[in-house]
Design a protein around this motif. Structure first.
Motif: not given
Length: 325
Positions: A197-205, A220-239
């Motif tokens: 998980i650390e390698e994934v977080k480092a590579g994502f950043a 529209d029935g499609e999966k939600t894509v987060l913004s770049r800032e929200a993505s970083l926060a989500k991964l670091n907080k909940d990953g």
């Protein structure tokens, strides 16, 4: 006043089968009983699948993103190989019909030929299903599971899926996997994933065009894509952990319940097909040896044909529920 009771002994009565009710032999009747009971079993499984899917519709995987592989061919081919498997199984049902018809006309060689083709079709289907299982278990892109059990998938700015290998940064690690043979004080752990998980977080950043797609559906029935800032926060907080492939506990494609149903229902159906192939092989050798020709009928071919048609029909429903709907 005398009452006269008339007994209708005519063979044209409502129930005139004698020791063959409905003019069907004992063997055929028992096969129909088995088919009806087995149909109820499959109906219960598929009904449970349907209820579970609509209860967890946000987390349910998208079939076009799961079943995209073709053996020996690299690329994204949604549903192509599954359609091939379905075609092969349906065609095996056609050859079984031809075998039964040839048996009615006492055509010994034709029965053997069409039975052989049916067996080949069944073997191809079972082998294909085994390959599909292996591909599903191995996984394709990889994902991250949150503390709440949700799945975070990775996409680029254009919405294309990203594999963990596309951005994860490998880091040196000296920790050994815990195995039971290391001593009783160790707890056996699962096979380690390719990346931590650390390698994934480092590579994502370090990858500016990488985003996270969560399970919540948009209007529209499609999966939600987060913004770049929200993505970083989500991964670091909940990953919490990296997930590769699918098993009965974790599923990189979405809800683990999907994998549970997939393995159980397709496995149960695959067992039916495998059993049918074995039975067909036995009947085929009896046909070759002339067993049914000496009996003067090929009723055994007709009985196993009923079973094979039932297995094919069940797959149509399984195919519809898992792959199309």
């Amino acid at each position: 006043m005398d009452t006269t009771v008339t007994h209708n002994n005519s063979e044209e009565g409502t129930w005139s089968g004698g020791n063959q009710p409905l003019r069907a032999s004992y063997g055929k009747l028992m096969m129909w009983f088995f088919i009806v009971s087995d149909a109820l079993t499959f109906s219960g499984f598929l009904a449970a699948y349907g209820f579970s899917r609509f209860k967890f519709i946000d987390a349910w995987p998208i079939a076009d993103e799961v079943f995209t592989h073709v053996p020996f061919v690299h690329g994204n081919f949604p549903m192509i190989y599954v359609a091939f498997m379905t075609f092969v199984l349906i065609m095996s049902s056609v050859t079984m019909v031809l075998a039964v018809d040839a048996g009615h006309h006492l055509k010994h060689k034709s029965v053997a030929f069409y039975m052989f083709l049916t067996i080949i079709g069944g073997i191809i289907f079972v082998g294909s299903q085994g390959w599909e299982w292996a591909t599903f278990i191995k996984g394709d892109f990889g994902a991250v599971e949150t503390k709440g059990g949700k799945i975070l998938q990775f996409v680029d700015t254009e919405g294309n899926r990203l594999a963990l290998a596309d951005f994860a940064i490998e880091q040196a690690s000296e920790r050994e996997q815990h195995l039971g043979k290391n001593g009783i004080w160790y707890d056996q752990e699962a096979t380690p994933t390719t990346y931590s998980i650390e390698e994934v977080k480092a590579g994502f950043a370090a990858t500016p065009n990488a985003l996270i797609r969560i399970q919540t559906l948009t209007e529209d029935g499609e999966k939600t894509v987060l913004s770049r800032e929200a993505s970083l926060a989500k991964l670091n907080k909940d990953g919490k952990l990296v997930v590769e492939g699918a098993n009965l506990i974790h599923n990189e494609y979405g809800a683990p319940l999907f994998a549970d149903f997939f393995f159980f229902i397709t496995g149960f159906h695959g067992f039916h097909v495998f059993s049918g192939v074995l039975i067909n092989i036995i009947i085929f050798f009896n046909v070759v040896l002339g067993t049914y020709e000496r009996r003067g009928h090929y009723e055994m071919v007709e009985k196993v044909g009923l079973y094979w048609h039932f297995v094919d029909l069940v797959w149509v429903f399984v195919f519809t529920f898992f792959y199309l709907v």
